[in-house]
Design a protein around this motif. Sequence first.
Motif, PDB file in Angstrom:
ATOM      1  N   ILE A 259      10.272  53.316  46.723  1.00  0.00           N
ATOM      2  CA  ILE A 259       9.674  52.423  45.722  1.00  0.00           C
ATOM      3  C   ILE A 259       8.798  53.211  44.762  1.00  0.00           C
ATOM      4  O   ILE A 259       8.814  53.009  43.536  1.00  0.00           O
ATOM      5  N   ARG A 260       8.017  54.163  45.300  1.00  0.00           N
ATOM      6  CA  ARG A 260       7.117  54.943  44.461  1.00  0.00           C
ATOM      7  C   ARG A 260       7.874  55.843  43.486  1.00  0.00           C
ATOM      8  O   ARG A 260       7.406  56.120  42.385  1.00  0.00           O
ATOM      9  N   LYS A 261       9.048  56.299  43.900  1.00  0.00           N
ATOM     10  CA  LYS A 261       9.860  57.115  42.985  1.00  0.00           C
ATOM     11  C   LYS A 261      10.282  56.313  41.750  1.00  0.00           C
ATOM     12  O   LYS A 261      10.412  56.860  40.657  1.00  0.00           O
ATOM     13  N   ARG A 262      10.510  55.032  41.929  1.00  0.00           N
ATOM     14  CA  ARG A 262      10.918  54.184  40.816  1.00  0.00           C
ATOM     15  C   ARG A 262       9.749  53.752  39.942  1.00  0.00           C
ATOM     16  O   ARG A 262       9.933  53.345  38.795  1.00  0.00           O
ATOM     17  N   LEU A 263       8.533  53.826  40.497  1.00  0.00           N
ATOM     18  CA  LEU A 263       7.356  53.430  39.733  1.00  0.00           C
ATOM     19  C   LEU A 263       6.840  54.546  38.842  1.00  0.00           C
ATOM     20  O   LEU A 263       6.415  54.313  37.715  1.00  0.00           O
ATOM     21  N   VAL A 264       6.865  55.765  39.362  1.00  0.00           N
ATOM     22  CA  VAL A 264       6.288  56.901  38.641  1.00  0.00           C
ATOM     23  C   VAL A 264       7.290  57.456  37.642  1.00  0.00           C
ATOM     24  O   VAL A 264       8.434  57.675  37.973  1.00  0.00           O
TER      25      VAL A 264
END
Length: 264
Positions: A259-264
Motif C-alpha cells: 500500500i505504501r508503495k502506491r502512496l509514495v
Amino acid sequence: MMMQQKTLWQKSQPWLVTFVVAAIFIWGFTGVPLTGIKSTAGQVFGSIIDGLVHPDWSYLYSGDGEDLVSALLQTLAIAFLGTFMSAVLAVPFGFWAAKTNRKFFSPKSASGKFVLTVVRVFPELVLAIMFIKAVGPGAFAGVLALGFHSVGMMGKLFSEAVENIDRGPNEAIAAAGGSTLDGLTMATFPAVLPEFMNYTLYRFEIAVRSASILGIVGAGGVGAPLIFALSTRAWPRVGMILIGIVVTVTAIDFLSGQIRKRLV
C-alpha cells in the motif's frame, strides 16, 4: 593536477572515530553485569524449538473465543484502534510542532516538539500498566497505551512532513488574495496527506508488534496466552502462538508495504 595533501586532523579523524566507538562499546559492556548463561538455557531453548516444530494445532481455532485466532484478532483490533486514534490526534500536534518560518527560534514549534518528546518518553508497557490502573485490565487499556505513545511518534513525523513541503503553492495562494485557511486546505493538506498515510501505515506495522506483548501486563491481545503458556511450560502451545505472531506480522508488513508503495 596536484592532489591536495590531507591535514593532520583529516588523517586522524578515522582513527579518532574508531577509538570513540570502541570506547563506547567497552563502557557499555563494563556497565552490564554478565552473570553467564544458566544451565537450563539449552533445555528451554530446545523445548521452544520442539514446540515450533510440533505446535498445538488444536489451539489454532476452537470457536469459544479462547483460541489463537481470537487472540490475534484482538491484537489487530488493539493495534488498529490505537493507530487510528493517534493518527487523528497527531495531525494538530504535527502542525503545532512544525517550523514553517525561517527564524532561528520559533516558540510555537519548540513548545510543540517539547510536548511530543515528553509523550514519547513513556514506553508502551509503562503506559499499559498506568492505564490498567485507570480503566482496568483488558484491550481498552492496550488501545489507550498504544494510542498515547503513537501520538508522540507520529506527531514528530507529521511535523517533519509539514516542514519539508514546497511552500510555493502556499505563497501563490497568498499572493492571489487567499486566506491562511485556503492555503491549508488547497496546498498544505494535499501535499502532506500521502506522507501522513504512509507514516500511519508504517506505525500500524509497529503497533501490531507492540500489541503482541501488551498482554503480558494484562492489556489484552496475544501476549496474555503467550506468557501463560510460557509459565506453565506448554511448549507446543508456545510454538503455535509464536507461529501465529510471525505469520500475522509478516502478512501485515507485506500488505502495508504494498500500500505504501502506491502512496509514495
